[in-house]
Design a protein around this motif. Structure first.
Motif, short mmCIF file in Angstrom:
data_model
loop_
_atom_site.label_atom_id
_atom_site.label_comp_id
_atom_site.label_asym_id
_atom_site.label_seq_id
_atom_site.Cartn_x
_atom_site.Cartn_y
_atom_site.Cartn_z
N GLU A 62 9.88 13.41 -4.54
CA GLU A 62 8.73 14.23 -4.19
C GLU A 62 8.57 15.46 -5.06
N LEU A 63 9.54 15.77 -5.95
CA LEU A 63 9.46 17.01 -6.72
C LEU A 63 8.30 17.01 -7.71
N LEU A 64 8.24 16.01 -8.57
CA LEU A 64 7.19 16.00 -9.60
C LEU A 64 5.78 15.96 -9.01
N PRO A 65 5.50 15.11 -8.01
CA PRO A 65 4.16 15.13 -7.45
C PRO A 65 3.77 16.48 -6.83
N ARG A 66 4.76 17.22 -6.35
CA ARG A 66 4.45 18.49 -5.68
C ARG A 66 4.39 19.67 -6.64
N ALA A 67 4.80 19.48 -7.89
CA ALA A 67 4.90 20.61 -8.82
C ALA A 67 3.58 21.32 -9.03
N GLY A 68 2.48 20.60 -8.99
CA GLY A 68 1.18 21.23 -9.21
C GLY A 68 0.30 21.27 -7.99
N VAL A 69 0.86 20.98 -6.81
CA VAL A 69 0.08 21.02 -5.58
C VAL A 69 -0.19 22.48 -5.20
N VAL A 70 -1.43 22.77 -4.82
CA VAL A 70 -1.82 24.15 -4.55
C VAL A 70 -1.35 24.55 -3.15
N MET A 71 -0.06 24.78 -3.04
CA MET A 71 0.57 25.29 -1.83
C MET A 71 1.68 26.26 -2.25
N PRO A 72 2.07 27.19 -1.37
CA PRO A 72 2.98 28.25 -1.80
C PRO A 72 4.46 27.90 -1.77
N ASP A 73 4.84 26.67 -1.37
CA ASP A 73 6.26 26.38 -1.17
C ASP A 73 7.07 26.47 -2.46
N LEU A 74 6.67 25.73 -3.50
CA LEU A 74 7.44 25.76 -4.74
C LEU A 74 7.29 27.07 -5.52
N PRO A 75 6.10 27.71 -5.57
CA PRO A 75 6.06 29.03 -6.20
C PRO A 75 6.98 30.05 -5.55
N ALA A 76 7.06 30.04 -4.21
CA ALA A 76 7.96 30.99 -3.54
C ALA A 76 9.41 30.71 -3.90
N LEU A 77 9.79 29.44 -3.88
CA LEU A 77 11.15 29.06 -4.25
C LEU A 77 11.45 29.42 -5.70
N SER A 78 10.48 29.24 -6.57
CA SER A 78 10.66 29.55 -7.99
C SER A 78 10.90 31.03 -8.20
N LEU A 79 10.14 31.87 -7.53
CA LEU A 79 10.33 33.32 -7.66
C LEU A 79 11.69 33.74 -7.11
N ALA A 80 12.15 33.07 -6.06
CA ALA A 80 13.49 33.36 -5.54
C ALA A 80 14.56 33.01 -6.56
N ALA A 81 14.37 31.90 -7.28
CA ALA A 81 15.33 31.52 -8.33
C ALA A 81 15.35 32.56 -9.45
N VAL A 82 14.18 33.08 -9.82
CA VAL A 82 14.11 34.13 -10.84
C VAL A 82 14.87 35.37 -10.39
N SER A 83 14.73 35.72 -9.11
CA SER A 83 15.43 36.91 -8.60
C SER A 83 16.95 36.73 -8.67
N LEU A 84 17.44 35.52 -8.41
CA LEU A 84 18.88 35.27 -8.49
C LEU A 84 19.39 35.37 -9.92
#
Length: 390
Positions: A74-96
């Motif tokens: 499910e990762l690749l199909p969701r990468a460009g879906v207009v929902m905040p789940d993966l962008p939020a997770l991505s920003l958390a990874a940047v903070s770490l």
């Protein structure tokens, strides 16, 4: 041009809307620009996870972790879906990543960047706040910081996050934010959830469905914890995983796509284990040829077993395509249209009245959208076309 919270409903902080607006400013206000903006943030987070894996466990742990994540269907199909789940997770990874750089060199700018990324992550989706636990672990495990410096760092970090959050929310209507971000979300919990079952059951079912990565992570964590150089990484990954699971257990997500978050820390551990195995069994020139061959075959077998059999791409349905064509034939570009699927209106190049940007069943069941509200908005924005049942 409508104002968030006072005119347009939004049950989350505004950063995800900022991401979309940035995409619209660089491109056009259409679906492609929205998806590209989400994809750009998600890609930054994906690369940050690779950097974090290398930083915690050594190269090529990050690359192996990313390869394992790509095996999640499910990762690749969701990468460009207009929902905040993966962008939020991505920003958390940047903070770490930024916090790890600070723990290594004690440069304040890295801690400030980490606080900025963490605030943006939480202001994209508050459930990602669990990232505070691994962030704190990175500071507390820093060898070059005294206990007093660690305390000052954590307190200063918390104050900076609070200040940035206040600046983020300051321009918006306070009553509107309380209505949609607090009262509306609480009303959803009281009236029920889209997903059936408890949060713990749903998390357990999801992890069981991805048992190869979870099993590999457990084995890798046990193996790597024997190495003093890897114990901090194991602790950070374990805390991130535990915090995420506890969060979803206590506050069940509305949609099952959020459970992908629970695989990020296991993928880091599993990737580190695979990388360590490769370096000691396959790439080590002192190992016997037979041992290297058998170990290489074992890694190849693992790759084949984890590789996704299919990738469930989800394009727009034929029904939506037909409805969009019909809508475009009877309305003018930019005209206001009411629908039970506002996204379909956006795809067609038309606009939903701001008070009816969310016509979900949840807003109706909770009483936050009434028939009187809908009729009032339709009169105010001179709506002549209503599309239902899409």
């Amino acid at each position: 041009g409508a104002r968030l919270y006072s005119e347009v409903s939004l049950n989350k902080p505004p950063v995800f809307i900022w991401i979309l607006r940035a995409g619209f400013a660089l491109g056009r206000p259409d679906v492609a620009s929205a998806r590209l903006s989400v994809l750009a943030v998600t890609l930054a987070g994906f690369l940050s996870l690779g950097i974090l894996g290398d930083a915690l466990f050594g190269s090529p742990s990050g690359l192996c972790a990313l390869a394992l994540l790509l095996c999640v269907e499910e990762l690749l199909p969701r990468a460009g879906v207009v929902m905040p789940d993966l962008p939020a997770l991505s920003l958390a990874a940047v903070s770490l990543v930024c916090m790890h750089r600070y723990a290594l060199g004690r440069r304040a700018r890295w801690a400030a960047l980490s606080a900025l990324a963490y605030t943006a992550a939480v202001a994209t989706h508050p459930l990602v706040a669990a990232g505070a636990l691994p962030l704190s672990a990175l500071v507390l495990s820093a060898r070059d910081l005294s206990p007093a410096q660690k305390a000052r760092t954590l307190s200063g970090y918390a104050l900076l996050v609070l200040a940035l959050a206040a600046l983020c929310l300051l321009p918006y209507d306070r009553e509107g934010m309380l209505r949609w971000m607090l009262r509306y979300n609480l009303a959803i919990r009281l009236t029920g959830n889209e997903l059936t079952g408890s949060g713990a059951t749903l998390v357990g079912t999801y992890l069981l469905a991805h048992w190869p990565i979870v099993t590999l992570a457990l084995a890798s964590g046990a193996w790597l914890s024997r190495d003093p150089r890897s114990r901090v990484g194991v602790m950070v990954a374990a805390l991130w995983f535990a915090a995420t699971v506890v969060t979803f257990t206590l506050w069940k997500p509305l949609w099952d796509n959020y459970f992908l978050w629970t695989l990020i820390a296991p993928a880091l551990l599993a990737g580190a284990g695979v990388a360590r195995f490769l370096s000691r069994r396959v790439l080590d020139p002192t190992a016997s040829p037979r041992s290297r061959l058998l170990s290489g075959l074992a890694v190849a077998a693992l790759a084949l077993s984890l590789a996704p059999r299919s990738i469930p791409w989800r394009g727009r349905s034929a029904t939506m395509e037909a409805v969009v064509r019909d809508l475009q034939s009877v309305t003018a570009p930019g005209e206001y249209v009411v629908s039970d699927d506002p996204f379909m209106v956006f795809v067609g190049g038309r606009r939903a009245p701001p008070p009816l940007a969310d016509t979900s069943n949840k807003s109706i069941v909770t009483g936050f959208l009434s028939s009187a509200d809908a009729l009032s908005a339709m009169r105010r924005y001179r709506v002549r076309v209503v599309v239902l049942g899409t």
